[in-house]
Motif scaffolding. Structure first.
Motif, PDB file in Angstrom:
ATOM      1  N   THR A 181      32.603  -2.277   3.208  1.00 40.71           N
ATOM      2  CA  THR A 181      31.600  -1.893   4.064  1.00 40.71           C
ATOM      3  C   THR A 181      31.480  -0.381   3.514  1.00 40.71           C
ATOM      4  O   THR A 181      30.293   0.058   3.443  1.00 40.71           O
ATOM      5  CB  THR A 181      31.875  -2.126   5.472  1.00 40.71           C
TER       6      THR A 181
ATOM      7  N   LYS B 194      15.203  -0.185  11.457  1.00 43.51           N
ATOM      8  CA  LYS B 194      16.016   0.263  10.241  1.00 43.51           C
ATOM      9  C   LYS B 194      15.593   1.377   9.483  1.00 43.51           C
ATOM     10  O   LYS B 194      16.203   2.272   9.038  1.00 43.51           O
ATOM     11  CB  LYS B 194      16.241  -0.835   9.312  1.00 43.51           C
TER      12      LYS B 194
ATOM     13  N   ASP C  91      28.174   2.077   4.065  1.00 38.49           N
ATOM     14  CA  ASP C  91      27.856   1.992   5.548  1.00 38.49           C
ATOM     15  C   ASP C  91      29.143   2.327   6.183  1.00 38.49           C
ATOM     16  O   ASP C  91      29.985   2.691   5.690  1.00 38.49           O
ATOM     17  CB  ASP C  91      27.201   0.459   5.902  1.00 38.49           C
TER      18      ASP C  91
ATOM     19  N   ASP D 197      25.939   8.217   7.656  1.00 38.45           N
ATOM     20  CA  ASP D 197      25.975   7.050   8.355  1.00 38.45           C
ATOM     21  C   ASP D 197      25.765   7.004   9.578  1.00 38.45           C
ATOM     22  O   ASP D 197      25.780   7.967  10.529  1.00 38.45           O
ATOM     23  CB  ASP D 197      27.321   6.208   7.842  1.00 38.45           C
ATOM     24  N   ARG D 198      25.980   5.861  10.310  1.00 37.45           N
ATOM     25  CA  ARG D 198      25.611   5.795  11.853  1.00 37.45           C
ATOM     26  C   ARG D 198      26.837   6.398  12.539  1.00 37.45           C
ATOM     27  O   ARG D 198      26.535   6.841  13.687  1.00 37.45           O
ATOM     28  CB  ARG D 198      25.523   4.232  12.260  1.00 37.45           C
TER      29      ARG D 198
ATOM     30  N   SER E 260      23.048  -2.222  18.399  1.00 34.73           N
ATOM     31  CA  SER E 260      22.666  -2.769  16.912  1.00 34.73           C
ATOM     32  C   SER E 260      21.111  -2.409  16.718  1.00 34.73           C
ATOM     33  O   SER E 260      20.443  -2.263  17.776  1.00 34.73           O
ATOM     34  CB  SER E 260      23.053  -4.097  16.811  1.00 34.73           C
TER      35      SER E 260
ATOM     36  N   SER F  91      33.685   8.263   6.625  1.00 34.20           N
ATOM     37  CA  SER F  91      32.718   7.069   6.899  1.00 34.20           C
ATOM     38  C   SER F  91      33.181   6.204   7.759  1.00 34.20           C
ATOM     39  O   SER F  91      32.316   5.225   8.353  1.00 34.20           O
ATOM     40  CB  SER F  91      32.385   6.569   5.471  1.00 34.20           C
TER      41      SER F  91
END
Length: 243
Positions: free
Chosen positions: A118, A204, A123, A218-219, A188, A100
């Motif tokens: 986090t 989002k 995330d 995740d991103r 972002s 992650s």
């Protein structure tokens, strides 16, 4: 709630230092330690920690292969890779294996604690812009996983330029593909909203749908996927890292 952590490093003194930092926090608890990847996989199955703080270079099963096995098991434990600049290619391989995120081993204690929290929250620990700079720095010379010592033919989350990656990309709408491109560019949610003239909440929602359709965690994995599928390309002049 208390976040449980498994420490994995072949250096006992480093594990001791990490334990002291983590045990000083009321919301974090170290539930076990491992000095190699095989032990890490076994203890993760037994203890089900929220976060596995994973070293890369260890005897026997290394941190990348251990990460792959932990993620493939289908458990809820998240893996946070520890690396140094000269091990960037291992950090990338770790992300491809399902980690992650990653931190440098000399990370300040506050950043280490924030990173663990986090990742435990589901995330990515690495900011998108930092991820982009890292990938730009070595994507030019990135070998197949075979060259990382992790074995041939492994595509942990099905990215890559092959048919599978293209089929999964086709699941996205045009707008979702646009958002994925902006995520991979290091923007972002607020910046993406401004660029695409969308509400931040809408962005989002799009990001969540993208992760679901592409079967990503995740991103960070979204950025890796975008690089592997060829949706974005590394910069022409990658940043130089210290030796």
């Amino acid at each position: 709630m208390t976040t449980t952590v498994l420490l994995v490093d072949d250096q006992p003194l480093l594990r001791m230092g990490f334990r002291m930092v983590l045990d000083s926090q009321p919301d974090l608890r170290v539930v076990g330690e491992a000095g190699d990847g095989a032990t890490a996989v076994r203890l993760t199955a037994e203890l089900a920690p929220d976060v596995v703080l994973m070293d890369v270079r260890m005897p026997g099963v290394d941190g990348i292969e251990a990460t792959r096995q932990i993620v493939a098991s289908g458990g809820a434990s998240k893996v946070l890779i520890l690396t140094t600049f000269d091990l960037d290619r291992y950090a990338f391989a770790g992300l491809r294996a399902g980690a992650s995120g990653f931190l440098l081993k000399d990370v300040p204690p506050d950043d280490l604690l924030a990173g663990i929290r986090t990742v435990a929250a589901g995330d990515a620990v690495v900011a998108p812009s930092t991820t982009r700079r890292l990938l730009d720095g070595f994507a030019h010379r990135l070998p197949d996983l075979d060259d990382t010592g992790s074995g041939p033919g492994h595509r942990p989350f099905g990215a890559g330029p092959g048919r599978d990656g293209a089929d999964r990309l086709a699941r996205l709408t045009d707008r979702e593909r646009d958002v994925l491109g902006e995520v991979a560019a290091g923007l972002s949610n607020a910046e993406i909203a401004s660029r695409l003239v969308l509400a931040e909440g809408t962005v989002k929602t799009h990001v969540g749908r993208i992760l679901g359709k592409l079967e990503l965690r995740d991103r960070v994995q979204a950025v890796v996927f975008a690089y592997e599928i060829g949706l974005v390309r590394p910069s022409a002049n990658p940043p130089r890292h210290p030796d």
